[in-house]
Each structure stands twice: as structure tokens, then as C-alpha cells.
Design a protein around this motif. Sequence first.
Motif, short mmCIF file in Angstrom:
data_model
loop_
_atom_site.label_atom_id
_atom_site.label_comp_id
_atom_site.label_asym_id
_atom_site.label_seq_id
_atom_site.Cartn_x
_atom_site.Cartn_y
_atom_site.Cartn_z
N UNK A 156 -1.57 -0.83 -3.65
CA UNK A 156 -0.64 -0.78 -4.79
C UNK A 156 -0.64 -2.11 -5.54
N UNK A 157 -0.53 -3.20 -4.79
CA UNK A 157 -0.52 -4.50 -5.43
C UNK A 157 -0.36 -5.60 -4.41
N UNK A 158 -0.46 -6.84 -4.88
CA UNK A 158 -0.33 -7.98 -4.00
C UNK A 158 0.28 -9.17 -4.72
N UNK A 159 0.75 -10.11 -3.92
CA UNK A 159 1.35 -11.33 -4.46
C UNK A 159 0.91 -12.50 -3.60
N UNK A 160 0.63 -13.61 -4.26
CA UNK A 160 0.16 -14.76 -3.47
C UNK A 160 1.33 -15.45 -2.79
N UNK A 161 1.03 -16.53 -2.05
CA UNK A 161 2.04 -17.15 -1.20
C UNK A 161 3.23 -17.68 -1.98
N UNK A 177 3.37 -16.91 -7.62
CA UNK A 177 2.88 -17.24 -8.95
C UNK A 177 1.75 -16.36 -9.45
N UNK A 178 1.22 -15.55 -8.56
CA UNK A 178 0.11 -14.68 -8.94
C UNK A 178 0.30 -13.31 -8.32
N UNK A 179 0.14 -12.29 -9.15
CA UNK A 179 0.25 -10.91 -8.67
C UNK A 179 -0.94 -10.11 -9.18
N UNK A 180 -1.19 -9.00 -8.51
CA UNK A 180 -2.31 -8.12 -8.86
C UNK A 180 -1.89 -6.70 -8.56
N UNK A 181 -2.24 -5.77 -9.48
CA UNK A 181 -1.78 -4.40 -9.34
C UNK A 181 -2.92 -3.40 -9.51
N UNK A 182 -2.78 -2.29 -8.83
CA UNK A 182 -3.67 -1.18 -9.07
C UNK A 182 -3.39 -0.62 -10.46
N UNK A 216 5.07 8.97 -1.73
CA UNK A 216 4.21 8.48 -0.66
C UNK A 216 5.06 7.69 0.33
N UNK A 217 4.44 7.35 1.44
CA UNK A 217 5.00 6.34 2.33
C UNK A 217 4.45 4.99 1.86
N UNK A 218 5.35 4.06 1.66
CA UNK A 218 4.97 2.74 1.15
C UNK A 218 5.02 1.73 2.29
N UNK A 272 0.86 -1.18 0.00
CA UNK A 272 0.00 0.00 0.00
C UNK A 272 0.90 1.24 0.00
N UNK A 273 0.28 2.38 -0.25
CA UNK A 273 1.00 3.63 -0.11
C UNK A 273 0.05 4.70 0.37
N UNK A 274 0.63 5.73 0.98
CA UNK A 274 -0.17 6.85 1.47
C UNK A 274 0.59 8.14 1.20
N UNK A 275 0.00 8.98 0.36
CA UNK A 275 0.56 10.28 0.06
C UNK A 275 0.06 11.30 1.08
N UNK A 276 0.77 12.39 1.26
CA UNK A 276 0.34 13.41 2.22
C UNK A 276 -1.07 13.90 1.93
#
Length: 121
Positions: A48-53, A56-61, A92-94, A37-41
Motif C-alpha cells: 500500500x505504501x511506506x514511510x521512511x524513519x 520525511x519521505x513517503x511512497x504509495x501504490x 481487505x486486511x491491512x 500492506x493489504x490482502x483482500x479475500x
Amino acid sequence: QVQLVESGGGLVQAGGSLRLSCAASGRTFSNYAMSWFRQAPGKEREFVGGINWSGGSTYYADSVKGRFTISRDNAKNTVYLQMNSLKPEDTAVYYCAVPQPGSSWYKIEYWGQGTQVTVSS
């Protein structure tokens, strides 16, 4: 309990690249997915995105698709966020995070402390 420690943030010019790392401890790393995730002022925290265990699988904004890549090394208990073609609006802060088991990328059980990324124009 899971402890997450991000690193790799800093100041970069627009068009540049950074790679963030997130080291995890406290639970078997390969058992769970990871999110960034990220947070801008002045703004809400955004996914932002994710990855499975397994990695093998990723997902992005949509805002980062094609520019950011998430990967993981389960042997090192570390997840990475490779950020290319950075824009000032990526400032941002990530945060890395562990989603709640069995839930979506967005329902978070554990958060890291965050690392600042600043992109200058």
C-alpha cells in the motif's frame, strides 16, 4: 525483535474515511522505515505504501495515491494510515510491517497481525 499491533479497522461506507494505527515496540522506532500492506479475500498481499524513519519521505501504490496518507509519530512509536474516499475494492486486511534494514519497502522483516477494513457500497 519488533512487535506490531494494528488498530482502527472497521466497517465504513464508500466515500468514507478511516485511520489505522500501528503501535510498535521492541526496538528503537525511529531507526526504521515502515510499510503498509493489504490482502483482500482470495488475493495476494499487496503493498500500500511506506514511510521512511523520519517521516520525511513517503511512497504509495498507484491504487491509493491521493487517497491514503501515511504518517508517523516517533515519540509515540506509532505509524498511521489515513484512508479517505474509500472504495469497496479497498476492503481487505491491512498490515503494518517493518522492512528489512537497508532493503526496499517490500522485503519485510516483521509483520503485524492485521486489522480488517470493510467498505460497503
